[in-house]
Design an enzyme around this catalytic site. Structure first.
Site, PDB file in Angstrom:
ATOM      1  N   GLU A 152      86.090 -10.457   5.367  1.00 15.75           N
ATOM      2  CA  GLU A 152      85.667  -9.764   6.585  1.00 15.75           C
ATOM      3  C   GLU A 152      85.931 -10.646   7.798  1.00 15.75           C
ATOM      4  O   GLU A 152      85.717 -11.861   7.728  1.00 15.75           O
ATOM      5  CB  GLU A 152      84.171  -9.425   6.514  1.00 15.75           C
ATOM      6  CG  GLU A 152      83.796  -8.483   5.399  1.00 15.75           C
ATOM      7  CD  GLU A 152      82.285  -8.238   5.333  1.00 15.75           C
ATOM      8  OE1 GLU A 152      81.544  -8.754   6.205  1.00 15.75           O
ATOM      9  OE2 GLU A 152      81.844  -7.546   4.405  1.00 15.75           O
TER      10      GLU A 152
ATOM     11  N   ALA B  70      75.225  -1.594   7.558  1.00 14.81           N
ATOM     12  CA  ALA B  70      74.213  -0.761   6.905  1.00 14.81           C
ATOM     13  C   ALA B  70      72.827  -0.959   7.500  1.00 14.81           C
ATOM     14  O   ALA B  70      72.016  -0.030   7.540  1.00 14.81           O
ATOM     15  CB  ALA B  70      74.181  -1.053   5.408  1.00 14.81           C
TER      16      ALA B  70
ATOM     17  N   THR C 193      76.515  -2.463  -0.874  1.00 13.70           N
ATOM     18  CA  THR C 193      75.941  -2.769   0.441  1.00 13.70           C
ATOM     19  C   THR C 193      75.352  -4.171   0.443  1.00 13.70           C
ATOM     20  O   THR C 193      74.537  -4.505   1.301  1.00 13.70           O
ATOM     21  CB  THR C 193      74.832  -1.750   0.817  1.00 13.70           C
ATOM     22  OG1 THR C 193      73.844  -1.716  -0.226  1.00 13.70           O
ATOM     23  CG2 THR C 193      75.404  -0.355   1.016  1.00 13.70           C
ATOM     24  N   ALA C 194      75.772  -5.005  -0.516  1.00 16.42           N
ATOM     25  CA  ALA C 194      75.221  -6.356  -0.654  1.00 16.42           C
ATOM     26  C   ALA C 194      76.138  -7.362   0.033  1.00 16.42           C
ATOM     27  O   ALA C 194      76.020  -7.606   1.235  1.00 16.42           O
ATOM     28  CB  ALA C 194      75.018  -6.690  -2.130  1.00 16.42           C
ATOM     29  N   ARG C 195      77.076  -7.940  -0.712  1.00 15.19           N
ATOM     30  CA  ARG C 195      78.052  -8.870  -0.171  1.00 15.19           C
ATOM     31  C   ARG C 195      79.407  -8.563  -0.802  1.00 15.19           C
ATOM     32  O   ARG C 195      79.503  -8.281  -2.002  1.00 15.19           O
ATOM     33  CB  ARG C 195      77.651 -10.329  -0.455  1.00 15.19           C
ATOM     34  CG  ARG C 195      76.508 -10.848   0.428  1.00 15.19           C
ATOM     35  CD  ARG C 195      76.959 -11.005   1.866  1.00 15.19           C
ATOM     36  NE  ARG C 195      75.963 -11.623   2.727  1.00 15.19           N
ATOM     37  CZ  ARG C 195      75.057 -10.967   3.438  1.00 15.19           C
ATOM     38  NH1 ARG C 195      75.010  -9.631   3.366  1.00 15.19           N
ATOM     39  NH2 ARG C 195      74.216 -11.604   4.210  1.00 15.19           N
TER      40      ARG C 195
ATOM     41  N   HIS D 187      80.133  -3.360   7.545  1.00  6.65           N
ATOM     42  CA  HIS D 187      79.008  -4.264   7.328  1.00  6.65           C
ATOM     43  C   HIS D 187      77.892  -3.990   8.347  1.00  6.65           C
ATOM     44  O   HIS D 187      77.350  -4.918   8.969  1.00  6.65           O
ATOM     45  CB  HIS D 187      79.455  -5.726   7.417  1.00  6.65           C
ATOM     46  CG  HIS D 187      78.529  -6.674   6.710  1.00  6.65           C
ATOM     47  ND1 HIS D 187      78.951  -7.839   6.134  1.00  6.65           N
ATOM     48  CD2 HIS D 187      77.194  -6.632   6.491  1.00  6.65           C
ATOM     49  CE1 HIS D 187      77.925  -8.482   5.594  1.00  6.65           C
ATOM     50  NE2 HIS D 187      76.836  -7.762   5.800  1.00  6.65           N
TER      51      HIS D 187
ATOM     52  N   GLY E 163      65.374  -6.328  -5.700  1.00 11.07           N
ATOM     53  CA  GLY E 163      64.548  -6.819  -4.602  1.00 11.07           C
ATOM     54  C   GLY E 163      64.077  -5.676  -3.717  1.00 11.07           C
ATOM     55  O   GLY E 163      63.979  -4.524  -4.151  1.00 11.07           O
ATOM     56  N   ARG E 164      63.817  -5.987  -2.464  1.00  9.82           N
ATOM     57  CA  ARG E 164      63.260  -4.986  -1.557  1.00  9.82           C
ATOM     58  C   ARG E 164      64.189  -3.787  -1.381  1.00  9.82           C
ATOM     59  O   ARG E 164      63.745  -2.646  -1.326  1.00  9.82           O
ATOM     60  CB  ARG E 164      62.957  -5.626  -0.203  1.00  9.82           C
ATOM     61  CG  ARG E 164      61.831  -6.650  -0.238  1.00  9.82           C
ATOM     62  CD  ARG E 164      61.663  -7.304   1.124  1.00  9.82           C
ATOM     63  NE  ARG E 164      60.541  -8.225   1.154  1.00  9.82           N
ATOM     64  CZ  ARG E 164      60.615  -9.496   0.778  1.00  9.82           C
ATOM     65  NH1 ARG E 164      61.768  -9.985   0.335  1.00  9.82           N
ATOM     66  NH2 ARG E 164      59.556 -10.275   0.817  1.00  9.82           N
ATOM     67  N   ILE E 165      65.491  -4.049  -1.271  1.00  7.32           N
ATOM     68  CA  ILE E 165      66.443  -2.959  -1.072  1.00  7.32           C
ATOM     69  C   ILE E 165      66.701  -2.232  -2.389  1.00  7.32           C
ATOM     70  O   ILE E 165      66.638  -0.998  -2.462  1.00  7.32           O
ATOM     71  CB  ILE E 165      67.752  -3.491  -0.466  1.00  7.32           C
ATOM     72  CG1 ILE E 165      67.491  -4.098   0.909  1.00  7.32           C
ATOM     73  CG2 ILE E 165      68.789  -2.364  -0.359  1.00  7.32           C
ATOM     74  CD1 ILE E 165      68.671  -4.872   1.482  1.00  7.32           C
TER      75      ILE E 165
END
Length: 321
Positions: free
Chosen positions: A263, A284, A232-234, A282, A151-153
């Site tokens: 978390e 980023a 850096t997602a979930r 969390h 995707g975008r990231i």
């Protein structure tokens, strides 16, 4: 009657400026409310701007007037999308607002682990210099990166990795392999086969039933020895138990994590015992610029819906656009 807007945390001034420019809003600002307080204030809310608060069926039952759920970010795994759709409540996200910030953070973690930056920082600050223990450092150039999620990231990270002269594999069932190839990257169809080639795995897919524990014991067994994992997602995309086992066995060069399976975490988390693991809280997306972009977009999403201008570009449940 003014529209009542519920903010679940302090909003960046850039977003408050968007809301404060309107005279027809009644803004209620909380700070990380417990569930009972959250539900209590939802009872009179027309809109809610939430961070990681759960907007589930119980929350919706407590919110008879709710017209829009605006997320401060792009993830929506804390929102019951079918329940919102059944109520004709748009779920809005800040697409495009944090791509750059998260992608840069992923590269920071990748480089930090590759160069064992924290080991050297600790050594120098404790009075050492030439007598550094010299933990193994590696170059990124010439290595293979596997980008999971395009995707975008993920697409930004793929381009950043290419700029570092890495070979880039991309796996994402939502993108045709020809599209990935046209962008100059190697499409991967089988995760475990791609893991066997990867020196770096960087995760950028949403959390879903299909991706929960995507990185499990079998995935780490398939992963090329000496690889770096970046998430850096979930957090739940990675099985923490499997990650700890892979680190204990010495199979990984290290890991860079902005997210954890549970978390917030505490000092007993076994991941914290590994010097080759870098953890950030969390955050980023939380550069000054990223926070401002997300705040403006999240606020704008609320106003657009209340004004009858639902923008499908920022909606999760497009079917009610």
């Amino acid at each position: 009657m003014p529209h009542r807007i519920l903010l679940c945390r302090t909003l960046h001034p850039a977003g408050m400026a968007v809301l404060d420019a309107r005279a027809d809003l009644d803004i209620v600002a909380l700070h990380d409310p417990p569930v009972e307080q959250f539900h209590q204030h939802l009872s009179s809310a027309d809109a809610v701007l939430c961070w990681l608060e759960r907007v589930d069926q119980a929350a919706l039952d407590a919110a008879p007037h709710l017209k829009v759920v605006s997320r401060y970010g792009v993830g929506f795994d804390t929102v019951d999308i079918p329940a919102c759709t059944a109520r004709d409540i748009p779920v809005m996200v800040t697409n495009g607002a944090n791509d750059l910030s998260v992608a840069e953070h992923a590269m920071m973690l990748m480089l930090g682990v590759a160069r064992r930056a924290l080991d050297h920082d600790r050594h120098v600050k404790s009075g050492g210099w030439w007598d550094a223990p010299n933990p193994r450092m590696v170059d990124l150039a010439g290595r293979t990166a596997l980008v999971v999620g395009y995707g975008r990231i993920g697409s930004r990270v793929a381009n950043y990795c290419r700029a570092f002269q890495m070979k880039v594999l991309v796996i994402d069932p939502g993108f045709h392999p020809m599209r990935i190839a046209a962008d100059g990257f190697a499409p991967a169809r089988d995760l475990h086969a791609a893991l066997a080639e990867a020196d770096v795995v960087t995760l950028h897919c949403p959390l879903s039933r299909a991706t929960r524990h995507l990185m499990d014991d079998a995935a780490f067994a398939a992963l090329k020895p000496g690889a770096i994992l970046v998430n850096t997602a979930r957090g739940p995309i990675v099985s923490q138990a499997a990650l700890v086992a892979a680190l204990q066995s010495g199979r990984l060069h290290g890991a860079g994590l902005d997210v954890l399976e549970v978390e917030p975490s505490d000092a007993t988390n076994p991941l914290y015992a590994f010097p080759n693991v870098i953890v950030s809280p969390h955050n980023a997306a939380s550069t000054e610029e990223g926070l401002a972009r997300m705040a403006r977009r999240a606020a704008r999403n609320i106003l657009d819906v209340l004004d009858g201008k639902r923008d499908p570009a920022f909606m999760v449940n497009h079917e009610i656009a």
